[in-house]
Design a protein around this motif. Sequence first.
Motif, PDB file in Angstrom:
ATOM      1  N   ILE A   1      83.233   0.313 -29.846  1.00  0.00           N
ATOM      2  CA  ILE A   1      83.039  -0.626 -28.747  1.00  0.00           C
ATOM      3  C   ILE A   1      84.433  -0.929 -28.193  1.00  0.00           C
ATOM      4  CG2 ILE A   1      80.923  -1.578 -29.761  1.00  0.00           C
ATOM      5  CD1 ILE A   1      82.546  -4.005 -30.715  1.00  0.00           C
ATOM      6  N   PRO A   2      84.521  -1.501 -26.993  1.00  0.00           N
ATOM      7  CA  PRO A   2      85.854  -1.811 -26.451  1.00  0.00           C
ATOM      8  C   PRO A   2      86.596  -2.838 -27.313  1.00  0.00           C
ATOM      9  CG  PRO A   2      84.182  -1.878 -24.731  1.00  0.00           C
ATOM     10  CD  PRO A   2      83.456  -1.776 -26.038  1.00  0.00           C
TER      11      PRO A   2
ATOM     12  N   GLU B   1      84.192   6.799 -22.395  1.00  0.00           N
ATOM     13  CA  GLU B   1      83.008   6.704 -21.543  1.00  0.00           C
ATOM     14  C   GLU B   1      81.777   6.960 -22.417  1.00  0.00           C
ATOM     15  OE1 GLU B   1      80.495   5.792 -19.017  1.00  0.00           O
ATOM     16  OE2 GLU B   1      82.580   5.610 -18.385  1.00  0.00           O
ATOM     17  N   ARG B   2      81.316   5.905 -23.094  1.00  0.00           N
ATOM     18  CA  ARG B   2      80.228   6.025 -24.060  1.00  0.00           C
ATOM     19  C   ARG B   2      78.891   6.398 -23.415  1.00  0.00           C
ATOM     20  NH1 ARG B   2      83.596   2.069 -25.002  1.00  0.00           N
ATOM     21  NH2 ARG B   2      84.729   2.099 -26.960  1.00  0.00           N
ATOM     22  N   SER B   3      78.691   5.997 -22.173  1.00  0.00           N
ATOM     23  CA  SER B   3      77.397   6.222 -21.534  1.00  0.00           C
ATOM     24  C   SER B   3      77.184   7.662 -21.079  1.00  0.00           C
ATOM     25  CB  SER B   3      77.218   5.272 -20.350  1.00  0.00           C
ATOM     26  OG  SER B   3      78.219   5.496 -19.394  1.00  0.00           O
ATOM     27  N   SER B   4      78.177   8.519 -21.231  1.00  0.00           N
ATOM     28  CA  SER B   4      78.030   9.902 -20.773  1.00  0.00           C
ATOM     29  C   SER B   4      77.841  10.892 -21.923  1.00  0.00           C
ATOM     30  CB  SER B   4      79.239  10.312 -19.935  1.00  0.00           C
ATOM     31  OG  SER B   4      80.400  10.332 -20.745  1.00  0.00           O
TER      32      SER B   4
ATOM     33  N   ASN C   1      76.755   2.957 -25.908  1.00  0.00           N
ATOM     34  CA  ASN C   1      76.432   3.829 -27.041  1.00  0.00           C
ATOM     35  C   ASN C   1      74.936   4.140 -27.024  1.00  0.00           C
ATOM     36  OD1 ASN C   1      78.968   4.043 -28.598  1.00  0.00           O
ATOM     37  ND2 ASN C   1      78.747   1.823 -28.753  1.00  0.00           N
ATOM     38  N   ARG C   2      74.598   5.397 -27.186  1.00  0.00           N
ATOM     39  CA  ARG C   2      73.197   5.829 -27.210  1.00  0.00           C
ATOM     40  C   ARG C   2      72.603   5.529 -28.582  1.00  0.00           C
ATOM     41  NH1 ARG C   2      71.653  12.069 -27.172  1.00  0.00           N
ATOM     42  NH2 ARG C   2      69.392  11.879 -27.304  1.00  0.00           N
TER      43      ARG C   2
END
Length: 128
Positions: free
Chosen positions: A19-20, A70-73, A119-120
């Motif tokens: 996480i950031p 870029e966790r969402s990618s 995060n997925r």
Amino acid sequence: MEGKRVMAITGVHHAQITIPRGAEEQGRQYYCHLLGLPEIEKPESLKGRGGFWLQVGDRQVHVGTEDGVERSSTKAHLAYHVTDIMAWRQRLQEHGFQILDGVPIPGYERFETRDPFGNRLEFIQPLA
């Protein structure tokens, strides 16, 4: 003849997500309060690095801190084995998290979502 040593991987001790930096309290809100995962104490030698650790059944999830990701990618993810998958789906939706249906796997009900940081996550339950 000397005995041979047997090398084997015997299991998974932990997995880590990130996480950031500075987002630990928001992370605890999601993972500890919303998902109900207990936080466990980090070793003293690692406490200054940020993040926190969770107990998930007999395994651990380490939530580390890292910026510039870029966790969402990514398709990388953890899959949480759950009971009452429909209740989990409803709980996450009620808290504003989008539910994504995954590709069906024979013998399982499952869905995916993203945590507040991208995060997925997969929630999976065997069919009765």
